[in-house]
Design an enzyme around this catalytic site. Structure first.
Site, mmCIF file in Angstrom:
data_model
loop_
_atom_site.group_PDB
_atom_site.id
_atom_site.type_symbol
_atom_site.label_atom_id
_atom_site.label_comp_id
_atom_site.label_asym_id
_atom_site.label_seq_id
_atom_site.Cartn_x
_atom_site.Cartn_y
_atom_site.Cartn_z
ATOM 1 N N ASP A 284 29.998 43.259 38.663
ATOM 2 C CA ASP A 284 31.450 43.150 38.772
ATOM 3 C C ASP A 284 32.046 42.878 37.383
ATOM 4 O OD1 ASP A 284 33.942 42.885 39.958
ATOM 5 O OD2 ASP A 284 33.671 40.762 40.392
ATOM 6 N N GLU B 111 34.667 46.224 33.578
ATOM 7 C CA GLU B 111 35.589 47.236 32.986
ATOM 8 C C GLU B 111 35.493 47.246 31.459
ATOM 9 O OE1 GLU B 111 36.339 45.159 35.491
ATOM 10 O OE2 GLU B 111 36.155 46.773 36.965
ATOM 11 N N ASP C 269 39.586 45.413 43.999
ATOM 12 C CA ASP C 269 40.350 44.384 44.709
ATOM 13 C C ASP C 269 41.581 44.944 45.412
ATOM 14 O OD1 ASP C 269 38.465 42.636 43.837
ATOM 15 O OD2 ASP C 269 39.677 41.818 42.201
HETATM 16 C C1 GLC Z 1 36.410 40.196 41.481
HETATM 17 C C2 GLC Z 1 35.718 41.195 42.387
HETATM 18 C C3 GLC Z 1 35.567 40.599 43.765
HETATM 19 C C4 GLC Z 1 34.794 39.293 43.669
HETATM 20 C C5 GLC Z 1 35.497 38.330 42.718
HETATM 21 C C6 GLC Z 1 34.700 37.057 42.485
HETATM 22 O O1 GLC Z 1 37.710 39.997 41.870
HETATM 23 O O2 GLC Z 1 36.386 42.411 42.424
HETATM 24 O O3 GLC Z 1 34.909 41.508 44.600
HETATM 25 O O4 GLC Z 1 34.685 38.702 44.924
HETATM 26 O O5 GLC Z 1 35.705 38.963 41.476
HETATM 27 O O6 GLC Z 1 33.449 37.319 41.977
#
Ligand code: GLC
Length: 799
Positions: free
Chosen positions: A405, A408, A483
């Site tokens: 995650d 980017e 998200d």
């Molecule tokens: C980001 C991710 C989400 C995750 C969060 C905490 O917002 O996109 O899926 O739960 O981080 O790690």
């Protein structure tokens, strides 16, 4: 920065006339008298690469996107010239290059103009960074349609839109919001019933304008790098997409359990909470194969550590979960906490693996753990180190998959949400700034993670999921759409994004079911799971800030709907696995937007909602509250309503009544749909028969079923089972032919065959030319029979 592409723009520079050319093997280079070189490479008869430089020589040719194992080779290549044009001819296309200004036109062999330069290649010099802003504009015909581009949260047909590719952490994005998490600079054009594709392989920030700025002009440009694009000729969209997918690579098969249902939340902790969730799934009999641990499992958000208060014995927990059929997946982010007592940080610092600013200091930015440094995944040595970090998680603790995650990369509390552009990257031996490496960063992280997971999970198959990705990332990882929000509009967006990712080579994708931000009503959650079970990746996830999002957070009716649809997904596992196999073998997208399915039917060109799941199941979600049905387009051909078995003729829009526990699902007439029994997790049951639902059609139809050991690599040695069925329906007769291939012996020994829609009463059944007594095959008047799996031809006769 939005750069105008029009001719009037002051800074634009153009190639001058061609003064010479060279033909060497598969490449032809054209030289102008102002240092522009155009190099055309014929990779296949229908795949041409166009590369421009303005310096009089090319820089090192390097791409992260292109798959080294892609097929190439052509049947025919001829270069000729007349007074005004050069002409490159293959057995599929003719490319004309104007001598006066290097403008291109590409025709097919019917002399139909497929793609033509408007201004063609032009550029603007960049004083600040050096190099050029590189631009291309093409003429576009009235009625031309455009598709592709990854995760864009807008209508399927991109005509009239301008989109931007710059990987961005876009929390709670909105419809039409740009840019998002993924970067797939690939589009498909369609006009005169012919499709072609353009892949602009440039990792800088790129833009595409589909007739928004000027009505009959399509343009694309990048803030740096080379004008370097691939042209793919169809004429079928399937040819374009499969060629693109072959060019940028295909994944390996995931283990079958990955195609089951996944449950996630930010965050499940401590251990007792995780077990409460998993037990509840078993208690309510809602199948589930994977449970996720979000950032709170770590010690202070330090990757590769555990919070021992919440998870005192992770190995024990993971193995207990495994006994109950749950595979544990953990999140790993790129930000490494700056902490001199943290081993990962210390190692990376000692080895000099973190990204640096232009003048030398380390790139520092805030993410969950506070101030972090970030590994440079564009360095192969760093990737190798990163892969090694997974040893404990995977080999010792038994984690089965990794969730990447914030790659980017996302940085908090800074205006551009990411690294400053001066950050330096190794870029596999082509050192550059973040301007060039930004869009590829997430993919290189996922790649390193994939190699780590694969190494330590061997001889099983790895599972990786990523938020950010550039073209080609599909070789290493699946993805989700980031998200999103618990709104009806986001359900519409999720449907389009997953279809669009599918025709953008990256089909192993799903959305956060129910929405990540905010909380869905029970109705919205139900409608979302009804769609989500038809997405290649199927996971409920939510931020947890707004309440719970497990099926039982809603009322009994929603729990029942969830169970019904997740059960259906588990029954359809052999069908899903087969469509995955067609994706990895041939690059065929698992979901097919209607335009992909039938591009000759102009009714499909602007459809968004309906799609084909695999080859033979038509799905249309319900996207509004309080719906008692909806209007939808049924593509040409004959289709059975899955719930009622009523037969419909397509090529028209109709109203379909639906109850709350249904969405419109149709099965193509003639199809054979394979089914497993419902299991609470993959491998729970040993079963003795494969169900085949046979949907009668007057005429012929083909269906296939791929199976193997469901994990491991034996399938690569030929240990798979491939069934190809042919159904031939006549007035009073149905013939089912079966041809088998492969060395895998499926554990079941029988087929249970359901004959659906037979227009006659069965009087006689022959198996391999031998008449069979009805009771020997348990034939019942509901047209169900059970036969030994070793048959070649089943002949059903009636009156
Ligand atoms: C980001 C991710 C989400 C995750 C969060 C905490 O917002 O996109 O899926 O739960 O981080 O790690």
């Amino acid at each position: 920065m939005i750069t105008n592409t029009s001719l009037e723009h002051k800074g634009n520079l153009f190639p001058s006339k061609i003064v010479s050319y060279e033909h060497e093997g598969d490449s032809i280079s054209f030289y102008t008298d102002n240092n522009v070189i155009l190099k055309v490479t014929v990779l296949r008869d229908s795949l041409l690469r166009f590369r421009f430089t303005t310096k009089g020589y090319f820089s090192n040719d390097f791409s992260y996107a292109i798959d080294k194992t892609q097929l190439h080779g052509y049947n025919f290549l001829q270069v000729s010239e007349d007074e005004n044009y050069f002409e490159i001819r293959t057995s599929k296309v003719i490319c004309k290059i104007k001598k006066a200004d290097v403008r291109l036109s590409i025709y097919d062999l019917d002399n139909c103009l497929i793609l033509q330069d408007e201004l063609g290649f032009h550029w603007e010099e960049s004083y600040e960074y050096g190099g050029n802003v590189v631009k291309m504009s093409k003429s576009s015909k009235d009625g031309e349609c455009f598709y592709g581009l990854g995760d864009k949260a807008t209508q399927m047909n991109l005509k009239g839109k301008r989109v931007e590719n710059f990987a961005t952490d876009q929390y709670a994005y909105q419809k039409d919001q740009e840019p998002l998490y993924k970067v797939v600079p690939f589009y498909i054009g369609l006009h005169n019933q012919k499709s072609y594709g353009v892949f602009f392989d440039n990792t800088f920030r790129t833009f595409f304008d589909f007739c928004q700025e000027r009505r009959n002009v399509t343009s694309f440009w990048a803030e740096g790098g080379e004008m370097n694009y691939y042209f793919i000729y169809g004429p079928q969209m399937q040819d374009v997409v499969t060629t693109y997918t072959d060019l940028t690579g295909k994944p390996e098969l995931p283990p079958l359990w990955v195609l089951g249902y996944h449950q996630c939340k930010w965050s499940y902790y401590p251990e007792s909470k995780v077990k409460e969730i998993t037990s509840k799934f078993r208690e309510l009999k809602i199948p589930c194969d994977a449970i996720y641990l979000d950032i709170d499992y770590m010690d202070g958000f330090r990757c590769f550590t555990w919070n021992k208060e919440y998870f005192p014995d992770p190995k024990k927990m993971v193995s207990e979960l495994a006994e109950d059929g749950f595979k544990t997946i953990v999140i790993i982010d790129p930000g490494i906490k700056i902490d001199k007592d943290y081993w990962v940080y210390k190692e990376a610092l000692e080895k000099d693996y973190f990204c640096k600013r232009a003048d030398g200091p380390y790139m520092k930015g805030k993410v969950w753990p506070g101030e972090c440094n970030f590994p440079d995944y564009t360095n192969p040595v760093v990737r190798e180190w990163w892969a090694g970090l997974f040893k404990e998680l995977i080999s010792d603790i038994g984690v089965k998959g990794v969730w990447n995650d914030m790659n980017e990369p996302a940085v908090m509390e800074v205006p551009n949400k990411t690294f400053p552009m001066d950050v330096r990257h190794v870029y596999d031996g082509n050192p550059c700034s973040h301007r060039k490496a930004h869009n590829i960063y997430g993919t290189q992280m996922a790649r390193a993670t994939y190699h780590g997971v694969k190494r330590f999970v061997y001889p099983k198959r790895p599972f990786v999921i990523t938020r950010s990705a550039y073209s080609g990332a599909q070789r290493y990882t699946s993805s989700w759409t980031g998200d999103n929000v618990a709104t009806w509009e986001h359900l519409w967006i999720a449907n389009i994004q997953v279809q669009r990712m599918s025709i953008s080579g990256m089909g192993f994708t799903g959305s956060d079911i129910g929405g990540f931000a905010e909380q869905p009503t029970g109705e919205l959650y139900a409608r979302w799971i009804q769609l989500g079970v038809f997405h290649p990746f199927c996971r409920t996830h939510s931020s947890g800030d707004h309440g719970n999002q497990e099926p039982w957070a809603f009322d009994e009716e929603v729990i029942n709907i969830t169970r019904k649809f997740v059960n259906l997904r588990y029954q359809l596992l052999p069908y899903l696995y087969t469509m995955f196999w067609q994706y990895i073998e041939e690059g065929i997208p698992m979901l097919k937007p209607l335009v992909y399915y039938d591009q000759d039917d102009t009714q499909t060109h602007y459809r968004n909602d309906e799609f084909i799941f695999g080859n033979q199941i038509l799905v249309c979600p319900i996207l509004e509250p309080n719906a008692v049905g909806r209007r939808m387009y049924i593509p040409r051909g004959e289709w059975y309503n899955f719930w009622t078995n009523e037969l419909f003729s397509g090529g028209r829009e109709i109203w379909i009544d639906t109850k709350f526990d249904e969405i419109p699902v149709f099965i193509k007439a003639g199809a054979i749909i394979p089914k497993y029994p419902v299991q609470q997790y993959v491998g729970e049951l040993e079963f003795d028969e494969l169900t085949l639902d046979v949907y009668f059609k007057k005429g012929k139809e083909k269906s296939v079923v791929y199976e193997d050991a469901q994990d491991g690599y034996d399938y690569k040695k030929g240990r798979y089972s491939f069934l190809s069925f042919r159904t031939i329906g006549k007035e009073k007769e149905l013939i089912i032919q079966l041809h088998k291939e492969g060395k895998y012996d499926t554990p079941y020994s029988k087929y249970k065959i359901n004959l659906i829609g037979l227009p006659f009463k069965v009087t006689e059944i022959e198996i391999d030319n031998e008449k069979i007594e009805f009771d020997k095959i348990s034939f019942e008047q509901n047209n169900c029979l059970i036969i030994d799996k070793e048959f070649n031809e089943l002949h059903i006769v009636g009156e």
